[in-house]
Scaffold this motif. Sequence first.
Motif, PDB file in Angstrom:
ATOM      1  N   ALA A 153       0.381  16.158  32.939  1.00  0.00           N
ATOM      2  CA  ALA A 153      -0.157  15.070  33.765  1.00  0.00           C
ATOM      3  C   ALA A 153      -0.432  13.829  32.910  1.00  0.00           C
ATOM      4  CB  ALA A 153      -1.413  15.526  34.476  1.00  0.00           C
ATOM      5  N   PHE A 154      -0.879  14.058  31.666  1.00  0.00           N
ATOM      6  CA  PHE A 154      -1.186  12.929  30.786  1.00  0.00           C
ATOM      7  C   PHE A 154      -0.033  12.628  29.831  1.00  0.00           C
ATOM      8  CE2 PHE A 154      -5.399  13.978  32.239  1.00  0.00           C
ATOM      9  CZ  PHE A 154      -6.042  12.758  32.282  1.00  0.00           C
ATOM     10  N   GLY A 155       1.011  13.432  29.877  1.00  0.00           N
ATOM     11  CA  GLY A 155       2.120  13.279  28.935  1.00  0.00           C
ATOM     12  C   GLY A 155       2.805  11.931  29.047  1.00  0.00           C
ATOM     13  N   THR A 158       6.337  12.857  31.018  1.00  0.00           N
ATOM     14  CA  THR A 158       6.237  13.669  32.230  1.00  0.00           C
ATOM     15  C   THR A 158       5.091  13.248  33.143  1.00  0.00           C
ATOM     16  OG1 THR A 158       4.967  15.193  30.897  1.00  0.00           O
ATOM     17  CG2 THR A 158       7.266  15.759  31.296  1.00  0.00           C
ATOM     18  N   GLY A 159       4.141  12.489  32.593  1.00  0.00           N
ATOM     19  CA  GLY A 159       2.888  12.302  33.308  1.00  0.00           C
ATOM     20  C   GLY A 159       2.896  11.229  34.374  1.00  0.00           C
ATOM     21  N   PHE A 160       1.906  11.334  35.265  1.00  0.00           N
ATOM     22  CA  PHE A 160       1.707  10.287  36.257  1.00  0.00           C
ATOM     23  C   PHE A 160       0.375   9.589  36.039  1.00  0.00           C
ATOM     24  CE2 PHE A 160      -0.206  14.116  37.873  1.00  0.00           C
ATOM     25  CZ  PHE A 160      -1.388  13.684  38.439  1.00  0.00           C
ATOM     26  N   MET A 161      -0.442  10.114  35.129  1.00  0.00           N
ATOM     27  CA  MET A 161      -1.785   9.579  34.941  1.00  0.00           C
ATOM     28  C   MET A 161      -1.766   8.132  34.448  1.00  0.00           C
ATOM     29  SD  MET A 161      -4.357  11.259  35.869  1.00  0.00           S
ATOM     30  CE  MET A 161      -4.992  12.862  36.285  1.00  0.00           C
ATOM     31  N   ASN A 162      -0.867   7.833  33.517  1.00  0.00           N
ATOM     32  CA  ASN A 162      -0.805   6.469  33.000  1.00  0.00           C
ATOM     33  C   ASN A 162      -0.482   5.474  34.110  1.00  0.00           C
ATOM     34  OD1 ASN A 162      -1.487   7.216  30.476  1.00  0.00           O
ATOM     35  ND2 ASN A 162       0.562   6.965  29.572  1.00  0.00           N
TER      36      ASN A 162
ATOM     37  N   ALA B  16     -17.403  19.676  50.347  1.00  0.00           N
ATOM     38  CA  ALA B  16     -16.463  20.788  50.498  1.00  0.00           C
ATOM     39  C   ALA B  16     -15.034  20.304  50.298  1.00  0.00           C
ATOM     40  CB  ALA B  16     -16.622  21.431  51.872  1.00  0.00           C
ATOM     41  N   LEU B  17     -14.752  19.145  50.861  1.00  0.00           N
ATOM     42  CA  LEU B  17     -13.426  18.564  50.703  1.00  0.00           C
ATOM     43  C   LEU B  17     -13.136  18.304  49.225  1.00  0.00           C
ATOM     44  CD1 LEU B  17     -10.981  17.358  52.307  1.00  0.00           C
ATOM     45  CD2 LEU B  17     -12.060  15.136  51.952  1.00  0.00           C
ATOM     46  N   PHE B  18     -14.161  17.804  48.537  1.00  0.00           N
ATOM     47  CA  PHE B  18     -14.008  17.535  47.110  1.00  0.00           C
ATOM     48  C   PHE B  18     -13.674  18.822  46.355  1.00  0.00           C
ATOM     49  CE2 PHE B  18     -15.930  17.633  42.888  1.00  0.00           C
ATOM     50  CZ  PHE B  18     -15.201  16.618  42.277  1.00  0.00           C
ATOM     51  N   ILE B  19     -14.372  19.919  46.676  1.00  0.00           N
ATOM     52  CA  ILE B  19     -14.112  21.196  45.994  1.00  0.00           C
ATOM     53  C   ILE B  19     -12.666  21.624  46.179  1.00  0.00           C
ATOM     54  CG2 ILE B  19     -14.607  23.677  46.000  1.00  0.00           C
ATOM     55  CD1 ILE B  19     -17.439  23.146  46.363  1.00  0.00           C
ATOM     56  N   VAL B  20     -12.203  21.516  47.428  1.00  0.00           N
ATOM     57  CA  VAL B  20     -10.836  21.959  47.702  1.00  0.00           C
ATOM     58  C   VAL B  20      -9.835  21.116  46.903  1.00  0.00           C
ATOM     59  CG1 VAL B  20      -9.086  22.210  49.492  1.00  0.00           C
ATOM     60  CG2 VAL B  20     -11.444  22.896  49.952  1.00  0.00           C
ATOM     61  N   LEU B  21     -10.057  19.787  46.889  1.00  0.00           N
ATOM     62  CA  LEU B  21      -9.165  18.913  46.120  1.00  0.00           C
ATOM     63  C   LEU B  21      -9.239  19.233  44.633  1.00  0.00           C
ATOM     64  CD1 LEU B  21      -9.553  15.403  47.785  1.00  0.00           C
ATOM     65  CD2 LEU B  21      -7.622  16.976  47.890  1.00  0.00           C
ATOM     66  N   TYR B  22     -10.457  19.385  44.153  1.00  0.00           N
ATOM     67  CA  TYR B  22     -10.694  19.692  42.743  1.00  0.00           C
ATOM     68  C   TYR B  22      -9.919  20.939  42.327  1.00  0.00           C
ATOM     69  CZ  TYR B  22     -13.277  21.763  38.815  1.00  0.00           C
ATOM     70  OH  TYR B  22     -13.609  22.340  37.622  1.00  0.00           O
ATOM     71  N   ALA B  23     -10.004  21.973  43.169  1.00  0.00           N
ATOM     72  CA  ALA B  23      -9.399  23.253  42.805  1.00  0.00           C
ATOM     73  C   ALA B  23      -7.883  23.210  42.919  1.00  0.00           C
ATOM     74  CB  ALA B  23      -9.967  24.363  43.684  1.00  0.00           C
ATOM     75  N   LEU B  24      -7.387  22.481  43.907  1.00  0.00           N
ATOM     76  CA  LEU B  24      -5.966  22.618  44.212  1.00  0.00           C
ATOM     77  C   LEU B  24      -5.069  21.551  43.589  1.00  0.00           C
ATOM     78  CD1 LEU B  24      -6.068  23.908  47.869  1.00  0.00           C
ATOM     79  CD2 LEU B  24      -6.102  25.166  45.727  1.00  0.00           C
ATOM     80  N   LEU B  25      -5.619  20.365  43.274  1.00  0.00           N
ATOM     81  CA  LEU B  25      -4.746  19.289  42.782  1.00  0.00           C
ATOM     82  C   LEU B  25      -3.950  19.660  41.525  1.00  0.00           C
ATOM     83  CD1 LEU B  25      -6.248  15.742  43.373  1.00  0.00           C
ATOM     84  CD2 LEU B  25      -4.074  16.701  44.149  1.00  0.00           C
ATOM     85  N   PRO B  26      -4.605  20.167  40.470  1.00  0.00           N
ATOM     86  CA  PRO B  26      -3.816  20.515  39.278  1.00  0.00           C
ATOM     87  C   PRO B  26      -2.768  21.585  39.555  1.00  0.00           C
ATOM     88  CG  PRO B  26      -6.126  20.346  38.725  1.00  0.00           C
ATOM     89  CD  PRO B  26      -6.040  20.302  40.227  1.00  0.00           C
ATOM     90  N   VAL B  27      -3.094  22.511  40.466  1.00  0.00           N
ATOM     91  CA  VAL B  27      -2.114  23.544  40.814  1.00  0.00           C
ATOM     92  C   VAL B  27      -0.948  22.914  41.574  1.00  0.00           C
ATOM     93  CG1 VAL B  27      -1.758  25.713  42.034  1.00  0.00           C
ATOM     94  CG2 VAL B  27      -3.908  25.304  40.851  1.00  0.00           C
ATOM     95  N   ALA B  28      -1.287  22.023  42.519  1.00  0.00           N
ATOM     96  CA  ALA B  28      -0.236  21.339  43.274  1.00  0.00           C
ATOM     97  C   ALA B  28       0.671  20.560  42.331  1.00  0.00           C
ATOM     98  CB  ALA B  28      -0.865  20.397  44.295  1.00  0.00           C
TER      99      ALA B  28
END
Lengths: 320, 280
Positions: A153-155, A158-162, B16-28
Amino acid sequence: MSSTTTARAGATAAGPGGRKGKVRATDRARAEARLGWYLAGPAFVILVGVTGYPILQALYESLFSFRLTAPADREFIGLRNYGVILTDSLWWSAMGNTVLITVVTVAVELVIGFALAMVMHKVLGWLRPVVRTAILVPYAVITVVSAYAWQYAFGLTTGFMNAVLPFVGADFDWFANKWTALTVICLSEIWKTTPFISLLLLAGLAQVPDDMLEAAKVDGATARERLFRVTLPNMKASIMVALLFRALDAFRIFDNVYIMTKGAAGTETLSALAYNQTISRLEIGLGSAVSVLLFLCVLVICFIAIKVFGVDLARARGES
Amino acid sequence: MGAMSRKEKGLWYLGALFIVLYALLPVAWIVSLSFKAESDLANRSFLPTNATGENYSGIFSGDGAELFLPALRNSVIVCLVATVIAVVLAMFAAYAIARLDFPGKRLVLTSALAVAVFPVITMVTPLFNLWRQIGLYDTIPGLVIPYLALTLPISIWTMSAFFRGIPWDMEQAAQVDGATSWQAFRKVIVPLAAPGVFTTAIIAFFIAWNDFVFGISLTSTSRAQPVPAALSSFTGSSYFVQPTGAISAAAVIVTIPVVLLALVFQRRIVAGLTNGAVKG
């Protein structure tokens, strides 16, 4: 199995009896102790074996100058490995990084973890299982995968964060600089382990008596006062346990560092240092000494937590 | 808890919405990455422009298969074996801790705790050296043994907390009602204890599945290398190509089983992680 139940019942029945009864009771106590060790013994032996043996072996190896590539040159040098390590700036830089990561991640996680626990505690209805399931996802995702997700993500390529973050340029390299690299390492660590803390804190929240909160409310306490005067003091035990467990876990951080930087850009931690000495450089003597020192650090943290802050782990885990 | 105002309720729902986003965004994100074509990996956006399955075919039948499939097999075997051994041993230990009174009970619990916080890297140097001498380096048993240091302590803790909550008197009650001791044990105690044993097994498996330190240090080839270690030794289709797509696809594959377990057994796992964990 049931023989112990009857044995116990018999022992209490015979308890207040005469001399004969007393002898029988101790016999039974002895039998119970024997059975206890038969059952718990194998697990105990393995626990001690798989960790006790390596630490003693590391202690012994740390007294030698020994490199696997030159086994013939193995030589007893006493404590000199420790001298080499403790006067090397690499050790102190790794120590600094490890302490920094531990303090930052644990502090951030306590705050976020508490907020998440509050939400999980308050949300009702169909949303409740949804949030509790969602929070388990980062807990279940393996650390290496989390490390890759955050690194990419920060790469740079590859990243989109920047592209998303307003305060960095498009070609900002997060992993070229020590502090920005450590930031991403901490982010991954925090994301993955906050759920564990928040679940421990959720269990603590459930122990805060509702009528106490009601009473405070009736007496005119503001939400803020209720939080700091009622909720938090009542959760002290669970906060301390969460804190100690996470601190000890953060202190051995390895996966995130290895995946993201391999210790480059001055981001090496103590575990990464031990790994690099042993596995990459095959310096068994030096690697062992680093391992022993790391183990001593953990002992010191435990000692401080238990003696200075009075964390009673046994009681906190429900055993006393 | 008193009735919540609408505003307050809305606030918690937002949380609750924040938790769901927090948990799922990096996985997505890693899922999205795994569907990007090689030319698309550097598109600097969250989503692929054209979703493709080529990364998955790469690790299952292409260049990556040689590395990934054996690693997947190794991971499954090592984690299952380490979990089963730990759970069986811990079951006896936890029974003794919950039901019997014997000197050294605290010692067993304290050592479990000490091993749980032990810096695992400390075990690596001596084991690396010893395993090479006795031929356990880069073998499945050579990983199972150190994995017990990960799975056994948590199993003892979690299961003794579960067992302490079992109403053992019911066993006697059943016997008074005419059941044999075996029937009482099987019909009364086993159904009460089974969920605790099962939950413990899941948590222990999670911890074993997560290991990276032992995997990277005590194995070197696909003979025993587990997935997390294999991920870090993935290479691209040529020297100049980063293996980002293959790593992402493999990462998604190893994440699926644990996330499924978490989804299906959510209630039990939460109870297991917190059960008896905190008693102020």
